[in-house]
Structures are given as C-alpha cells and as structure tokens.
Design a protein around this motif. Structure first.
Motif, PDB file in Angstrom:
ATOM      1  N   LEU A  35       0.867  -1.162   0.000  1.00  0.00           N
ATOM      2  CA  LEU A  35       0.000   0.000   0.000  1.00  0.00           C
ATOM      3  C   LEU A  35       0.914   1.223   0.000  1.00  0.00           C
ATOM      4  O   LEU A  35       1.704   1.418   0.925  1.00  0.00           O
ATOM      5  CB  LEU A  35      -0.898  -0.002   1.240  1.00  0.00           C
ATOM      6  N   VAL A  36       0.841   2.005  -1.048  1.00  0.00           N
ATOM      7  CA  VAL A  36       1.698   3.186  -1.200  1.00  0.00           C
ATOM      8  C   VAL A  36       0.843   4.426  -0.931  1.00  0.00           C
ATOM      9  O   VAL A  36      -0.071   4.737  -1.696  1.00  0.00           O
ATOM     10  CB  VAL A  36       2.316   3.260  -2.609  1.00  0.00           C
ATOM     11  N   ALA A  37       1.150   5.112   0.151  1.00  0.00           N
ATOM     12  CA  ALA A  37       0.388   6.308   0.518  1.00  0.00           C
ATOM     13  C   ALA A  37       1.095   7.537  -0.066  1.00  0.00           C
ATOM     14  O   ALA A  37       2.249   7.817   0.267  1.00  0.00           O
ATOM     15  CB  ALA A  37       0.292   6.426   2.030  1.00  0.00           C
ATOM     16  N   VAL A  38       0.397   8.265  -0.921  1.00  0.00           N
ATOM     17  CA  VAL A  38       0.970   9.453  -1.566  1.00  0.00           C
ATOM     18  C   VAL A  38       0.352  10.696  -0.916  1.00  0.00           C
ATOM     19  O   VAL A  38      -0.871  10.881  -0.945  1.00  0.00           O
ATOM     20  CB  VAL A  38       0.678   9.456  -3.084  1.00  0.00           C
ATOM     21  N   ALA A  44       5.797   9.886  -0.872  1.00  0.00           N
ATOM     22  CA  ALA A  44       5.102   8.603  -0.793  1.00  0.00           C
ATOM     23  C   ALA A  44       5.809   7.670   0.169  1.00  0.00           C
ATOM     24  O   ALA A  44       7.045   7.634   0.221  1.00  0.00           O
ATOM     25  CB  ALA A  44       5.016   7.960  -2.174  1.00  0.00           C
ATOM     26  N   SER A  45       5.027   6.950   0.928  1.00  0.00           N
ATOM     27  CA  SER A  45       5.593   5.911   1.790  1.00  0.00           C
ATOM     28  C   SER A  45       4.824   4.621   1.523  1.00  0.00           C
ATOM     29  O   SER A  45       3.639   4.638   1.205  1.00  0.00           O
ATOM     30  CB  SER A  45       5.494   6.303   3.272  1.00  0.00           C
ATOM     31  N   ALA A  46       5.552   3.513   1.655  1.00  0.00           N
ATOM     32  CA  ALA A  46       4.954   2.220   1.314  1.00  0.00           C
ATOM     33  C   ALA A  46       5.157   1.228   2.435  1.00  0.00           C
ATOM     34  O   ALA A  46       6.163   1.266   3.146  1.00  0.00           O
ATOM     35  CB  ALA A  46       5.577   1.684   0.030  1.00  0.00           C
ATOM     36  N   ARG A  47       4.198   0.339   2.581  1.00  0.00           N
ATOM     37  CA  ARG A  47       4.321  -0.766   3.535  1.00  0.00           C
ATOM     38  C   ARG A  47       3.550  -1.950   2.978  1.00  0.00           C
ATOM     39  O   ARG A  47       2.807  -1.849   2.007  1.00  0.00           O
ATOM     40  CB  ARG A  47       3.806  -0.357   4.915  1.00  0.00           C
ATOM     41  N   TYR A  48       3.777  -3.105   3.613  1.00  0.00           N
ATOM     42  CA  TYR A  48       3.111  -4.301   3.126  1.00  0.00           C
ATOM     43  C   TYR A  48       1.601  -4.221   3.353  1.00  0.00           C
ATOM     44  O   TYR A  48       1.138  -3.790   4.414  1.00  0.00           O
ATOM     45  CB  TYR A  48       3.620  -5.540   3.866  1.00  0.00           C
ATOM     46  N   LEU A  49       0.879  -4.635   2.336  1.00  0.00           N
ATOM     47  CA  LEU A  49      -0.535  -4.936   2.520  1.00  0.00           C
ATOM     48  C   LEU A  49      -0.686  -6.448   2.647  1.00  0.00           C
ATOM     49  O   LEU A  49      -1.516  -6.957   3.392  1.00  0.00           O
ATOM     50  CB  LEU A  49      -1.337  -4.409   1.328  1.00  0.00           C
ATOM     51  N   TRP A  84      10.264   3.360   2.425  1.00  0.00           N
ATOM     52  CA  TRP A  84       9.841   1.985   2.721  1.00  0.00           C
ATOM     53  C   TRP A  84       9.714   1.761   4.222  1.00  0.00           C
ATOM     54  O   TRP A  84      10.632   2.041   4.975  1.00  0.00           O
ATOM     55  CB  TRP A  84      10.841   1.002   2.101  1.00  0.00           C
ATOM     56  N   GLN A  85       8.564   1.267   4.648  1.00  0.00           N
ATOM     57  CA  GLN A  85       8.301   1.054   6.076  1.00  0.00           C
ATOM     58  C   GLN A  85       7.979  -0.411   6.349  1.00  0.00           C
ATOM     59  O   GLN A  85       6.806  -0.791   6.409  1.00  0.00           O
ATOM     60  CB  GLN A  85       7.124   1.912   6.527  1.00  0.00           C
ATOM     61  N   PRO A  86       9.013  -1.237   6.500  1.00  0.00           N
ATOM     62  CA  PRO A  86       8.729  -2.650   6.776  1.00  0.00           C
ATOM     63  C   PRO A  86       8.148  -2.870   8.161  1.00  0.00           C
ATOM     64  O   PRO A  86       7.409  -3.814   8.387  1.00  0.00           O
ATOM     65  CB  PRO A  86      10.098  -3.322   6.636  1.00  0.00           C
ATOM     66  N   PHE A  87       8.492  -2.007   9.112  1.00  0.00           N
ATOM     67  CA  PHE A  87       7.986  -2.135  10.479  1.00  0.00           C
ATOM     68  C   PHE A  87       7.387  -0.805  10.917  1.00  0.00           C
ATOM     69  O   PHE A  87       7.751   0.248  10.415  1.00  0.00           O
ATOM     70  CB  PHE A  87       9.108  -2.505  11.454  1.00  0.00           C
ATOM     71  N   GLY A  88       6.502  -0.880  11.894  1.00  0.00           N
ATOM     72  CA  GLY A  88       5.975   0.340  12.493  1.00  0.00           C
ATOM     73  C   GLY A  88       5.166   1.147  11.505  1.00  0.00           C
ATOM     74  O   GLY A  88       5.636   2.106  10.914  1.00  0.00           O
TER      75      GLY A  88
END
Lengths: 108, 234
Positions: A35-38, A44-49, A84-88
């Motif tokens: 999920l990429v939040a723009v 933009a920041s992205a994390r796993y969906l 990229w935000q793998p955690f938190g």
C-alpha cells in the motif's frame, strides 16, 4: 493494480502495488502487495498490505472497507521512489487485513 | 461419560463433556508427531521454532520476517466413513496471540527436493488451506463447550481445506475421501505465525493449541503442541 480512497486529508491517494521482483535485501519481496500512501505534497511511503502469495489479504481489506477500494485493470507499471516502512506502520492509517479481534467472537 | 477433574489452573469447575450420538460418524483425524524432517529447513525434533528473518526458502511464507514455525503430524486412519453423506471440508484451527497471524503451507506427504515438500492431491488437484472466520468461531465454540477458555490475548485462527489458489473452500464426498485415505493417510503440516503488523522483534515460542475437525460432522479433537518434544516420545 488498485487504489484505495484515503480518508486522511493529508493523503492524495493510496496505490495498491504488486511487487514483481525483489529489488534489495531489505526491500519488499517479490509477489508481495504494497500500500503506497501518496501525500498531497507528492511524498510517498509504502508498507506491506500482504507479504505472501495470494489474494486473501486484499479480499479482507476491501471487504472491511467496502467502497474504498478500486481494482485497476489492466494493471499499469508503477515505478517510484518511496519511503519503505517494513515495520511500524503508525505513520499510515491501519488497514485491517484480518478482522479486528473484537469482531472475531474470540475468547480471551 | 465419567468426568475427570482437571488439575489445570482455572479449569477446576470444568463441566462434564457430552458427546453427540453420531460422534463416531465423523471424519476421524488423529494428531501425531511430524515424521518428515527437513521441509522448510525444520529439523526432526522441532515442532515449534522461532526464527529471525533469513534467506528465502521456496514455499516459505514469512522468511523475511520474524516468524514462528508450527509443525505437527496427523493421520486419517483407515475408516468406513459411513456417516459421511454430503460434502465436507477438513478444518484446522490454532490458538495464537491476537497480535499475530498464522498462515499455512499445504499438506506435505513426503519430502521433495531441497527443503521442499510434496503436497497432498485429492482427485488430482493439490489441496491447500484457506482462512475462514467460521472455522475460528467453530473452534471457539467447541473449546468453550469443554469448559475451557483460552488465555487472555489469544484467539482461534481457523482454516478449511481449499483449492490451490487459497480462494475457495473445497469439500469432498465420501468416495473422494475413501480414495484419498485408503489404508490410512499420514501427513505433516506446517504453519507459520508472524506479527500481524510486522515488527523487528523475535516471536517468543509458545505452546500451540490445535483443533482438528471438519465443517460438517461432529468429530473433533484438540491437542497441545509442545515447544520441546518430550523425551521418550515415539
């Protein structure tokens, strides 16, 4: 492959992106869905969906937020620099890929 | 049935368990220790194993996260299945912390190449498991009917047998099950738990309560998967 309508006014949109290749060891793995939040300013920041093969997480997320998810077909290539935000995931609005614990009829 | 008083804390007033008349008509499945070492890199005596992120392994779902391997064996013994009249789907449920999710591998019937397993097929089609909230609710009901309650912060995560895409529940007829089970079907099952929201934090191993049943008959069995296999277990 899809879009989620954000409720946070600071966000312009949220893209659902399928990762085709693992680009780096610390980055998202192939076959995962992000999920990429723009934001309105273009950052933009992205994390796993979902980080496993399969559509169950997507089905659950869209089912939990009916009307907020849109499938984009055919899928279009997406190549952007993102944070990229793998955690938190606190910086992003949570997406419930599983039902909230209170709605499971669980015993605690 | 005579009730045995439990010595477990919190279960002193457990009510007697009454089994339905058609209990023996179910699809009987019995838990046992796993017997196929090496799949996903898990050793012969490991049922519960907490791993930090590691190199990718084919069929491994959560290698890139802190994860907990949950591995056990089960057997469908030879049986007549005379009580099976419609279509049924085997089910498995496990009690895990609310902060975690658990995902499953297919049913392994043998060791394949490397750390891979060979998956069970029914009528020529590979079978997998799919999350299903009804399965979780079913385990909750069955478990509480025994007078027990899960510890605070745990829930039942349930699965029904599914197609290979893990999108559709698959149900089987008596004839299909008879052909599959034959003189008895022995298999290993791997699940992997990880943080629901990924954390850079290892998962402390814990004993896992597991329920094996199906979506139609009254048969069910619970067992506790230990962190360490007891000495003398065969």
């Amino acid at each position: 492959m899809g879009e989620r309508v954000p409720t946070d006014a600071a966000l312009k949109t949220e893209w659902v992106v399928y990762v085709t290749v693992t680009a780096s060891q610390s980055g998202p793995v192939a076959d995962s869905v992000l999920l990429v939040a723009v934001s309105q300013d273009g950052n933009a920041s992205a994390r796993y969906l979902s980080w496993i093969v399969g559509y169950e997480d997507l089905d659950r997320a869209s089912g939990a937020e009916s009307g907020r998810w849109r499938l984009i077909e055919p899928a279009t290539p997406y190549v952007e620099k993102v944070s990229w935000q793998p955690f938190g995931w606190g910086a992003l609005e949570p997406v419930w890929t599983h039902a909230r614990s209170s709605s499971r009829g669980e015993s605690h | 049935m005579e009730h045995q008083q439990s010595q477990e804390p919190g279960n002193a007033e457990r009510p007697p368990v009454s089994l339905p008349e058609n209990y023996q008509e179910g699809l009987v499945v019995r838990p046992c220790l796993p017997s196929i070492p090496g799949i996903l890199g898990i050793g012969p005596d490991q049922c519960i194993a907490s791993h930090a992120p590691h190199e990718p392994i084919k069929e491994h779902l959560h290698a890139h996260f802190n994860h907990l391997h949950i591995r056990y064996g089960f057997e469908f013994p030879r049986q007549t299945l005379e009580g099976i009249r419609g279509l049924i789907s085997p089910a498995v449920m496990m009690a895990i912390p609310v902060e975690q999710r658990v995902d499953c591998n297919p049913i392994f019937v043998a060791r394949g190449g490397g750390a891979e397993g060979i998956n069970l097929h029914i009528d020529g089609e590979e079978v997998h498991w799919v999350h299903h909230d009804e399965a979780g609710a079913q385990a909750t009901e069955l478990y509480e009917a025994t007078g027990r309650k899960l510890p605070d912060g745990f829930y039942w995560s349930g699965f029904y047998m599914s197609d290979v895409e893990e999108r559709k529940v698959r149900r089987f007829s008596r004839e299909q099950l008879l052909r599959t089970i034959g003189l008895g079907l022995r298999a290993d099952q791997h699940f992997q738990a990880t943080w629901r929201e990924p954390r850079d934090e290892p998962i402390e191993p814990y004993e896992v309560l597991i329920c094996l049943t199906d979506d139609q008959t009254s048969y069910f069995t619970f067992f506790r998967l230990p962190i360490v296999v007891p000495i003398g277990t065969s």
